[in-house]
Design a protein around this motif. Structure first.
Motif, PDB file in Angstrom:
ATOM      1  N   SER A 152       0.848  -1.280   0.073  1.00 54.51           N
ATOM      2  CA  SER A 152       0.003   0.112   0.037  1.00 54.51           C
ATOM      3  C   SER A 152       0.968   1.316   0.007  1.00 54.51           C
ATOM      4  O   SER A 152       0.747   2.369  -0.691  1.00 54.51           O
ATOM      5  N   LEU A 153       2.045   1.133   0.555  1.00 57.18           N
ATOM      6  CA  LEU A 153       2.928   2.257   0.619  1.00 57.18           C
ATOM      7  C   LEU A 153       3.405   2.662  -0.787  1.00 57.18           C
ATOM      8  O   LEU A 153       3.614   3.653  -1.129  1.00 57.18           O
ATOM      9  N   HIS A 155       2.146   1.743  -3.602  1.00 57.94           N
ATOM     10  CA  HIS A 155       0.847   2.188  -4.407  1.00 57.94           C
ATOM     11  C   HIS A 155       0.769   3.924  -4.173  1.00 57.94           C
ATOM     12  O   HIS A 155       0.657   4.407  -5.139  1.00 57.94           O
ATOM     13  N   LYS A 156       0.912   4.376  -2.929  1.00 58.73           N
ATOM     14  CA  LYS A 156       0.637   5.514  -2.648  1.00 58.73           C
ATOM     15  C   LYS A 156       1.794   6.479  -3.317  1.00 58.73           C
ATOM     16  O   LYS A 156       1.505   7.405  -3.949  1.00 58.73           O
ATOM     17  N   VAL A 157       3.005   5.907  -3.137  1.00 57.40           N
ATOM     18  CA  VAL A 157       4.222   6.675  -3.803  1.00 57.40           C
ATOM     19  C   VAL A 157       4.031   6.737  -5.412  1.00 57.40           C
ATOM     20  O   VAL A 157       4.058   7.842  -5.960  1.00 57.40           O
ATOM     21  N   ARG A 159       1.141   6.684  -6.870  1.00 59.03           N
ATOM     22  CA  ARG A 159       0.128   7.526  -7.343  1.00 59.03           C
ATOM     23  C   ARG A 159       0.515   8.773  -7.243  1.00 59.03           C
ATOM     24  O   ARG A 159       0.272   9.851  -8.145  1.00 59.03           O
ATOM     25  N   ILE A 160       1.343   9.440  -6.091  1.00 53.16           N
ATOM     26  CA  ILE A 160       1.786  10.575  -5.925  1.00 53.16           C
ATOM     27  C   ILE A 160       2.665  11.208  -7.334  1.00 53.16           C
ATOM     28  O   ILE A 160       2.592  12.316  -7.804  1.00 53.16           O
ATOM     29  N   TRP A 180       2.557  18.274  -4.468  1.00 54.50           N
ATOM     30  CA  TRP A 180       2.735  16.711  -4.056  1.00 54.50           C
ATOM     31  C   TRP A 180       4.170  16.712  -3.294  1.00 54.50           C
ATOM     32  O   TRP A 180       4.423  15.506  -2.855  1.00 54.50           O
ATOM     33  N   ASP A 183       4.311  15.175   0.668  1.00 55.61           N
ATOM     34  CA  ASP A 183       4.146  13.489   0.570  1.00 55.61           C
ATOM     35  C   ASP A 183       5.046  12.842  -0.040  1.00 55.61           C
ATOM     36  O   ASP A 183       5.351  11.628   0.544  1.00 55.61           O
ATOM     37  N   LEU A 187       6.765   9.789   2.182  1.00 58.10           N
ATOM     38  CA  LEU A 187       6.583   8.544   2.138  1.00 58.10           C
ATOM     39  C   LEU A 187       7.461   7.951   1.256  1.00 58.10           C
ATOM     40  O   LEU A 187       7.871   6.673   1.349  1.00 58.10           O
TER      41      LEU A 187
END
Ligand SMILES: Nc1ncnc2c1ncn2[C@@H]1O[C@H](COP(=O)(O)OP(=O)(O)OP(=O)(O)O)[C@@H](O)[C@H]1O
Ligand SMILES: [Mg+2]
Length: 362
Positions: A152-153, A155-157, A159-160, A180, A183, A187
């Motif tokens: 999940s981490l 994926h977050k990176v 996406r950003i 951006w 974050d 992350l």
């Protein structure tokens, strides 16, 4: 001990393979046969069941047996005392269906978690010859299987980064790009810490394995975060914005992380012979499986295509012994001739030998 075995496997309409039901050995499974008999296809089928994709083609038509419209694979995964049935069907007309323990699931992620799998074939050379992406994927494979929150981490990176890159490409106002950075820096640093820690745990194990496989060479493995750690990533992103706008993407950050493989200060790809490179890369993957076992008690399945290629008899035997030492890890190994079964001098109840001819496995 946490077993992770493919105990039986049904194949239908996959490449040139005839419809078949196979019962595998818990340890070593050897497949031999002539060129074009279907050895790589068999490994590809096992890989497909675990990952929901092929290592040879993204085009479904090429994988489905000629003149058919769908293929299906069904396996029984043995874990401790219970057996989990898993299956995948891919059809040109009706799409994709994945089932696990009787329930339909929407993505392969759960299957991939259930069956940690290492592919040792000529694609392994990508780790040396391509850019940093396969090396990052190598690190991230390990983290995916050992760190619950890693995916999940990650994926977050991603996406950003994607959003920041869109803002850069569309020449959005500076504020819309910089929004951006905080974050991404935060992350991205978290991601880096996971990777760094993983490599720190992997290196001593890898050194041990490589000491066995390549005793005369001193190989240095080092990890690069993707930016200069003496500086804060948020500040770097701000300083680099002008360049990013020129390039059209975010040039610095965790998306640039890399692994450096050196022999006496020379990149391994220039310093090592082809056979030595194979041993280095396979050694790294074997070490990953050992680390996985150490951290989670899980065992990975190894697919080894064309074990003998590019190796002399002594090195082959060394590699075979190292693989056999991965006690209770299930091995699927292919080769052209039956001779190489002698290289695996394991007890007969610890190996099973299959002959493949024109897609028929016996
Ligand atoms: N979609 C398909 N349907 C039927 N046959 C196919 C399909 N795709 C490939 N083939 C054929 O399947 C055969 C088996 O290929 P595979 O790569 O598995 O052979 P192999 O045993 O690994 O050979 P080698 O020792 O040369 O690596 C080949 O003859 C190939 O042309
Ligand atoms: Mg092959």
């Amino acid at each position: 001990m946490y077993f992770m075995l493919l105990s039986s496997f049904n194949i239908d309409n996959f490449r040139n393979l005839s419809q078949t039901q196979l019962d595998f050995n818990n340890n070593c499974n050897i497949f031999y046969g002539k060129n074009g008999s279907g050895k790589t296809s068999l490994l590809e089928a096992i890989y497909y069941l675990a990952l929901g994709r092929s290592f040879r083609s993204h085009i479904l038509r090429r994988i489905i047996k000629y003149k058919s419209d769908s293929f299906s694979l069904f396996g029984k995964i043995q874990q401790k005392n219970n057996i989990v049935p898993v299956g995948i069907t891919r059809s040109i007309t009706t799409g994709k269906q994945i089932k696990m323990a009787g329930k339909e699931i929407s993505s392969n992620i759960e299957l991939t978690k259930l069956i940690p799998l290492q592919l040792l074939n000529h694609n392994s050379y990508f780790l040396l010859y391509e850019g940093p992406k396969p090396r990052r994927q190598f690190i991230d494979w390990g983290l995916f299987h050992v760190e619950q929150f890693f995916l999940s981490l990650w994926h977050k990176v991603e996406r950003i980064l994607k959003q920041r890159n869109v803002a850069i490409r569309t020449k959005s106002p500076i504020d819309h790009i910089k929004v951006w950075d905080k974050d991404l820096a935060h992350l991205g640093f978290e991601l880096h810490q996971y990777r760094k820690q993983y490599i720190e745990s992997l290196v001593p194990i890898a050194k041990d394995v490589l000491q066995k496989l390549l005793p005369d060479l001193s190989i240095n493995i080092s990890y690069f975060a993707g930016w200069d750690l003496n500086f804060d990533l948020e500040a770097i992103l701000a300083n680099n914005l002008k360049k990013d706008l020129q390039f059209g993407y975010t040039a610095i950050g965790p998306q640039r992380a890399d692994l450096e493989l050196m022999v006496e200060k020379i990149p391994a790809k220039d310093a090592l012979s082809r056979g030595q490179q194979k041993l280095l890369l396979y050694g790294l993957k074997i070490a990953q499986g050992m680390l996985l076992n150490k951290l989670t008690n899980k065992k990975c399945i190894y697919l080894v295509d064309d074990l003998l290629a590019e190796l002399d008899l002594q090195k082959c035997t060394l590699l075979a012994n190292t693989l056999s030492d991965l006690q209770d890890s299930q091995l699927f190994i292919t080769g052209l001739s039956q001779d190489f079964e002698n290289i695996f001098i394991t007890h007969t109840d610890k190996k099973k030998i299959f002959h493949i001819e024109n897609g028929v496995i016996k």
